[in-house]
Design a protein around this motif. Sequence first.
Motif, PDB file in Angstrom:
ATOM      1  N   TYR A  50      55.290   9.137  26.279  1.00 56.10           N
ATOM      2  CA  TYR A  50      55.544  10.640  26.490  1.00 56.10           C
ATOM      3  C   TYR A  50      54.763  10.505  27.894  1.00 56.10           C
ATOM      4  O   TYR A  50      53.014   9.775  28.300  1.00 56.10           O
ATOM      5  CB  TYR A  50      54.265  11.168  25.402  1.00 56.10           C
ATOM      6  CG  TYR A  50      55.110  11.546  24.407  1.00 56.10           C
ATOM      7  CD1 TYR A  50      55.978  12.065  24.543  1.00 56.10           C
ATOM      8  CD2 TYR A  50      54.698  10.351  23.153  1.00 56.10           C
ATOM      9  CE1 TYR A  50      56.670  12.490  22.748  1.00 56.10           C
ATOM     10  CE2 TYR A  50      55.130  10.724  22.144  1.00 56.10           C
ATOM     11  CZ  TYR A  50      56.171  11.918  21.947  1.00 56.10           C
ATOM     12  OH  TYR A  50      57.096  11.771  20.620  1.00 56.10           O
ATOM     13  N   TYR A  51      54.823  10.870  28.886  1.00 53.46           N
ATOM     14  CA  TYR A  51      54.834  10.818  30.127  1.00 53.46           C
ATOM     15  C   TYR A  51      53.357  12.488  30.467  1.00 53.46           C
ATOM     16  O   TYR A  51      54.123  13.060  28.994  1.00 53.46           O
ATOM     17  CB  TYR A  51      55.309  10.905  31.958  1.00 53.46           C
ATOM     18  CG  TYR A  51      56.213  10.104  31.458  1.00 53.46           C
ATOM     19  CD1 TYR A  51      56.229   9.365  33.033  1.00 53.46           C
ATOM     20  CD2 TYR A  51      57.828  10.080  30.914  1.00 53.46           C
ATOM     21  CE1 TYR A  51      56.874   8.425  32.678  1.00 53.46           C
ATOM     22  CE2 TYR A  51      58.276   8.306  31.294  1.00 53.46           C
ATOM     23  CZ  TYR A  51      57.887   7.731  32.130  1.00 53.46           C
ATOM     24  OH  TYR A  51      58.425   6.326  32.340  1.00 53.46           O
ATOM     25  N   THR A  52      52.644  12.674  31.171  1.00 55.38           N
ATOM     26  CA  THR A  52      51.933  13.536  30.766  1.00 55.38           C
ATOM     27  C   THR A  52      52.540  14.626  31.392  1.00 55.38           C
ATOM     28  O   THR A  52      52.677  15.299  32.258  1.00 55.38           O
ATOM     29  CB  THR A  52      50.889  13.435  31.478  1.00 55.38           C
ATOM     30  OG1 THR A  52      49.885  14.747  31.815  1.00 55.38           O
ATOM     31  CG2 THR A  52      50.684  12.790  33.391  1.00 55.38           C
ATOM     32  N   THR A  53      52.220  16.230  30.773  1.00 58.70           N
ATOM     33  CA  THR A  53      52.499  17.564  31.065  1.00 58.70           C
ATOM     34  C   THR A  53      51.549  18.099  32.030  1.00 58.70           C
ATOM     35  O   THR A  53      51.810  19.313  32.338  1.00 58.70           O
ATOM     36  CB  THR A  53      53.522  18.356  30.344  1.00 58.70           C
ATOM     37  OG1 THR A  53      51.733  18.066  29.439  1.00 58.70           O
ATOM     38  CG2 THR A  53      53.992  17.762  29.318  1.00 58.70           C
ATOM     39  N   ALA A  54      50.515  16.865  32.483  1.00 58.68           N
ATOM     40  CA  ALA A  54      49.538  17.666  33.677  1.00 58.68           C
ATOM     41  C   ALA A  54      50.256  18.004  35.161  1.00 58.68           C
ATOM     42  O   ALA A  54      51.010  17.524  35.122  1.00 58.68           O
ATOM     43  CB  ALA A  54      48.483  16.982  33.798  1.00 58.68           C
ATOM     44  N   ASP A  55      49.801  18.977  35.273  1.00 54.81           N
ATOM     45  CA  ASP A  55      50.507  19.314  36.663  1.00 54.81           C
ATOM     46  C   ASP A  55      50.004  18.814  37.817  1.00 54.81           C
ATOM     47  O   ASP A  55      49.817  19.023  39.005  1.00 54.81           O
ATOM     48  CB  ASP A  55      50.731  21.436  37.103  1.00 54.81           C
ATOM     49  CG  ASP A  55      52.108  21.533  37.983  1.00 54.81           C
ATOM     50  OD1 ASP A  55      52.441  20.864  38.825  1.00 54.81           O
ATOM     51  OD2 ASP A  55      50.829  23.016  39.062  1.00 54.81           O
ATOM     52  N   VAL A  56      50.374  17.265  37.506  1.00 52.43           N
ATOM     53  CA  VAL A  56      50.258  16.132  39.073  1.00 52.43           C
ATOM     54  C   VAL A  56      51.173  15.423  39.007  1.00 52.43           C
ATOM     55  O   VAL A  56      51.853  15.242  37.856  1.00 52.43           O
ATOM     56  CB  VAL A  56      48.295  15.676  38.765  1.00 52.43           C
ATOM     57  CG1 VAL A  56      47.934  17.017  39.153  1.00 52.43           C
ATOM     58  CG2 VAL A  56      49.324  15.027  37.550  1.00 52.43           C
TER      59      VAL A  56
END
Length: 450
Positions: A50-56
């Motif tokens: 899962y790729y991070t869902t952080a806004d970066v």
Amino acid sequence: MKLLILFPCLFLLITSFGPTSGLLGRIKQGKETWGYVKVRDNAHMFFWLYYTTADVDYKLRPLVLWLQGGPGASSTGIGNFLEIGPQTLSLENRTNTWVKQVNLLFVDNPVGTGYSFVEDPALLASNNTVIANDLVAFMKGFLAKVPEFQTVPLYIFAESYGGKMAAQFAVSLNKAVLQKKIRCQLAGVALGDSWVSPVDAVLSWGSYLYATSLIDSAGLTKVNNKAQEVSDAVKAGKLGPATELWGETENLIENVTNGVNFYNILKEPCRANSSNAIASHTSHIFASKNQEHLYNANVGQFSAVLDALMNGPIKEKLKVIPQNVTWGGQSQLVFKALAADFMNSAVKNVEMLLNTTSVKVVVYNGQLDLIVTSLGAQKWVENLHWAGTKPWVNAVRKPIDGPSGATLAFSKSFKNFAFYWVLNAGHMIPADVSDTALQMMEEIVGLKAH
């Protein structure tokens, strides 16, 4: 698929789901990928990223690889849907998923676990060295598939028996990096409620149960005597019998405590007989009724909870699982193959990491865990053959407070080693105190100031 000492009666944590129709549309959340890596001829390891869902940019956040315990418990099932993945068992969004902050990689390890499989049972891992070598081969194949992660800091988080596997895996991976056999940025290994020193864990059971009023002085004598038998067997090199004696010690504790929950002493007792109907068909696999009892008590719970999801809508979603492979179908064989290695220690691997590398090493433990008590974990940590052991012992322990000001945990660090005491949590810390687990993970990977 799930396993042995490592997993609790999770029925208290689970939200049941109904018919599978309508679930598929709710499964996907954020960018994800999955697949197989052939780690040896006819031995295939499954992963789910899962790729991070952080806004970066996701490449600016660490990659956390999660290893489950057992041996034979599934990371893609248990760790993913019951602990830290983006969705819960009922496919609702998880509030404190780690994907909010980091890229998260679940691996079904050893081969034969979860969706991973071997085409010949003779290929199942029989010791920790084989497991570590397979994981290095997996990382080489995985990083060939997603090469952008070759330059992303990698943190290995592991739970229970997974910690024993992770310690040697980290040593082997670091060696492969130095030999330029693999390009990987190994930054840290975090051992959660880990079966690193089995004897220290077992010898601590009596004191812990007595201090928490779960046994009296007569019970303490019984438990200590049986635990000493386990220790003596290990010292004599009788590792197979030691595993049997370990099981007998657990059975004794069930009797004298009226069925204490080994995974969290404050939760409803796990009744071993409750899983017999679920897994009674496995009796021909195991060498003894004791081994079968242990497997049923600790794995049957998960079969009932996760099989329908993992072998139904999730398998349908993934589409890459061979038709003849079922999630958890080889778990009993995985457990049996490693029975003789079960009581072996992995402390020397931790010492090697501390003495020869700059890799961050973290041990964290739940206050309410009986399987791997904080007492037992502290014992082997305080006896580490490492120049930093005494300075660490004498370092100041720092509280970790929550938003309300309540103390959530304590931590103590020296150089590249840290220990976390997590309050109000048992063996599976993220399932018990998800907010604390998330905050601790952020500290370990450097996203939050210590």
